[in-house]
Design a protein around this motif. Structure first.
Motif, PDB file in Angstrom:
ATOM      1  N   PRO A  31       0.818  -1.222   0.000  1.00  0.00           N
ATOM      2  CA  PRO A  31       0.000   0.000   0.000  1.00  0.00           C
ATOM      3  C   PRO A  31       0.845   1.261   0.000  1.00  0.00           C
ATOM      4  O   PRO A  31       1.788   1.391   0.781  1.00  0.00           O
ATOM      5  CB  PRO A  31      -0.827  -0.128   1.288  1.00  0.00           C
ATOM      6  CG  PRO A  31      -0.093  -1.116   2.127  1.00  0.00           C
ATOM      7  CD  PRO A  31       0.596  -2.044   1.185  1.00  0.00           C
ATOM      8  N   HIS A  41      -2.773  -5.587   8.565  1.00  0.00           N
ATOM      9  CA  HIS A  41      -3.179  -4.207   8.298  1.00  0.00           C
ATOM     10  C   HIS A  41      -3.572  -3.989   6.839  1.00  0.00           C
ATOM     11  O   HIS A  41      -3.996  -2.892   6.473  1.00  0.00           O
ATOM     12  CB  HIS A  41      -2.048  -3.248   8.675  1.00  0.00           C
ATOM     13  CG  HIS A  41      -1.751  -3.233  10.141  1.00  0.00           C
ATOM     14  ND1 HIS A  41      -0.562  -2.782  10.666  1.00  0.00           N
ATOM     15  CD2 HIS A  41      -2.499  -3.625  11.222  1.00  0.00           C
ATOM     16  CE1 HIS A  41      -0.578  -2.890  11.983  1.00  0.00           C
ATOM     17  NE2 HIS A  41      -1.744  -3.384  12.343  1.00  0.00           N
ATOM     18  N   SER A  43      -5.989  -4.528   3.572  1.00  0.00           N
ATOM     19  CA  SER A  43      -7.423  -4.708   3.367  1.00  0.00           C
ATOM     20  C   SER A  43      -7.735  -6.180   3.098  1.00  0.00           C
ATOM     21  O   SER A  43      -6.964  -6.873   2.427  1.00  0.00           O
ATOM     22  CB  SER A  43      -7.908  -3.863   2.188  1.00  0.00           C
ATOM     23  OG  SER A  43      -7.685  -2.494   2.435  1.00  0.00           O
ATOM     24  N   LYS A 119      -8.283  -0.379   4.473  1.00  0.00           N
ATOM     25  CA  LYS A 119      -8.020  -0.420   5.902  1.00  0.00           C
ATOM     26  C   LYS A 119      -6.782   0.428   6.159  1.00  0.00           C
ATOM     27  O   LYS A 119      -5.794   0.330   5.434  1.00  0.00           O
ATOM     28  CB  LYS A 119      -7.761  -1.863   6.334  1.00  0.00           C
ATOM     29  CG  LYS A 119      -7.649  -2.059   7.825  1.00  0.00           C
ATOM     30  CD  LYS A 119      -7.482  -3.549   8.134  1.00  0.00           C
ATOM     31  CE  LYS A 119      -7.532  -3.821   9.623  1.00  0.00           C
ATOM     32  NZ  LYS A 119      -7.392  -5.277   9.908  1.00  0.00           N
ATOM     33  N   CYS A 120      -6.835   1.278   7.173  1.00  0.00           N
ATOM     34  CA  CYS A 120      -5.698   2.161   7.410  1.00  0.00           C
ATOM     35  C   CYS A 120      -5.618   2.567   8.889  1.00  0.00           C
ATOM     36  O   CYS A 120      -6.541   2.329   9.668  1.00  0.00           O
ATOM     37  CB  CYS A 120      -5.784   3.406   6.530  1.00  0.00           C
ATOM     38  SG  CYS A 120      -7.259   4.415   6.816  1.00  0.00           S
ATOM     39  N   TRP A 127      -6.303   0.488  13.579  1.00  0.00           N
ATOM     40  CA  TRP A 127      -6.408   0.134  12.153  1.00  0.00           C
ATOM     41  C   TRP A 127      -7.846  -0.274  11.866  1.00  0.00           C
ATOM     42  O   TRP A 127      -8.345  -1.257  12.404  1.00  0.00           O
ATOM     43  CB  TRP A 127      -5.463  -1.020  11.817  1.00  0.00           C
ATOM     44  CG  TRP A 127      -4.028  -0.611  11.782  1.00  0.00           C
ATOM     45  CD1 TRP A 127      -3.185  -0.503  12.845  1.00  0.00           C
ATOM     46  CD2 TRP A 127      -3.273  -0.226  10.632  1.00  0.00           C
ATOM     47  NE1 TRP A 127      -1.948  -0.082  12.433  1.00  0.00           N
ATOM     48  CE2 TRP A 127      -1.964   0.093  11.069  1.00  0.00           C
ATOM     49  CE3 TRP A 127      -3.560  -0.118   9.271  1.00  0.00           C
ATOM     50  CZ2 TRP A 127      -0.958   0.506  10.205  1.00  0.00           C
ATOM     51  CZ3 TRP A 127      -2.560   0.280   8.394  1.00  0.00           C
ATOM     52  CH2 TRP A 127      -1.283   0.592   8.867  1.00  0.00           C
ATOM     53  N   CYS A 146      -7.107   8.618   6.935  1.00  0.00           N
ATOM     54  CA  CYS A 146      -6.056   7.601   6.912  1.00  0.00           C
ATOM     55  C   CYS A 146      -4.696   8.264   7.132  1.00  0.00           C
ATOM     56  O   CYS A 146      -4.219   9.028   6.291  1.00  0.00           O
ATOM     57  CB  CYS A 146      -6.063   6.861   5.585  1.00  0.00           C
ATOM     58  SG  CYS A 146      -7.464   5.736   5.392  1.00  0.00           S
ATOM     59  N   GLN A 148      -1.771   6.368   8.019  1.00  0.00           N
ATOM     60  CA  GLN A 148      -0.809   5.443   7.428  1.00  0.00           C
ATOM     61  C   GLN A 148      -1.570   4.256   6.821  1.00  0.00           C
ATOM     62  O   GLN A 148      -2.643   3.913   7.299  1.00  0.00           O
ATOM     63  CB  GLN A 148       0.186   4.941   8.490  1.00  0.00           C
ATOM     64  CG  GLN A 148       1.163   5.978   8.993  1.00  0.00           C
ATOM     65  CD  GLN A 148       2.165   6.406   7.933  1.00  0.00           C
ATOM     66  OE1 GLN A 148       2.483   5.637   7.019  1.00  0.00           O
ATOM     67  NE2 GLN A 148       2.654   7.626   8.043  1.00  0.00           N
ATOM     68  N   VAL A 152      -2.554   5.524   0.833  1.00  0.00           N
ATOM     69  CA  VAL A 152      -3.179   4.220   0.680  1.00  0.00           C
ATOM     70  C   VAL A 152      -4.519   4.324  -0.056  1.00  0.00           C
ATOM     71  O   VAL A 152      -4.895   3.418  -0.799  1.00  0.00           O
ATOM     72  CB  VAL A 152      -3.367   3.521   2.049  1.00  0.00           C
ATOM     73  CG1 VAL A 152      -4.355   4.280   2.924  1.00  0.00           C
ATOM     74  CG2 VAL A 152      -3.798   2.079   1.867  1.00  0.00           C
TER      75      VAL A 152
END
Length: 199
Positions: A31, A41, A43, A119-120, A127, A146, A148, A152
């Motif tokens: 990502p 972490h 998706s 997902k972030c 997360w 998001c 981190q 992403v």
């Protein structure tokens, strides 16, 4: 165009699409173009391998079958000179259906992921999936939720959109081959034994 020539054209188009699907899915494991420390972490949809299994591996077999149809000899069977070619065209229809299912799988996984969002890491240190029902698609201000991995949201959105388009194109091409294969089964291939009795 003869059914064998049409199939070869479709197969030649499916090969690069399958390669692009594989590459897009592989890039989703990085990502924002970066290696992530914890795979949990990522998706969920990345792990469904829509581009690797659906648009990639399951598409290679039909593509190779389609490519080989034009060069397939039709020595015939049971005294019928077009029997071999007709059987080959029928088998290509079955492979086209497999390819259609694979492309459809990739399409659905991509559509679900685009709607769900990536997902972030949020500002509260957890997360999660911060977006709901594709709300982030029309409001880029939400992307700042998001923290981190960096970038992403556009990363996932771009790659899953590519997989979505590839899956759609592959579904159309496989549907065309289903029709083409059925015509070849009924009529034979004009390249080899004549089409519908015309030599």
């Amino acid at each position: 165009m003869c059914t064998g020539g049409c199939a070869k054209c479709l197969g030649g188009t499916l090969i690069p699409l399958a390669v692009f699907g594989l590459l897009a899915n592989i890039l989703l494991f990085f990502p924002g173009g970066k290696v992530i420390d914890d795979n949990s972490h990522l998706s969920e949809e990345v792990w469904y391998f829509g581009g690797i299994a659906g648009s990639g591996v399951l598409m290679i077999f039909p593509a190779l079958v389609f490519l080989g149809l034009k060069n397939n000899d039709c020595c015939g069977c049971c005294g019928n000179p077009s029997c071999g070619k007709r059987f080959a065209m029928f088998s290509s229809t079955l492979f086209a259906l497999i390819g259609f299912v694979g492309a459809g799988y990739s399409f659905v996984v991509s559509a679900v992921s685009i709607n769900k969002g990536p997902k972030c890491l949020l500002s509260n240190g957890t997360w999660e999936y911060p977006f709901h029902n594709g709300d982030y698609l029309n409001d880029q201000a939400l992307w700042s939720k998001c923290v981190q991995p960096q970038d992403v949201v556009p990363w996932n959105l771009t790659l899953f959109s590519i997989l979505l388009v590839i899956g759609l194109i592959q579904m159309v091409l496989c549907a065309i081959q289903v029709i083409n294969g059925l015509l070849g089964t009924l009529c034979g291939d004009c390249q080899c034994c004549g089409c519908c009795g015309v030599r």
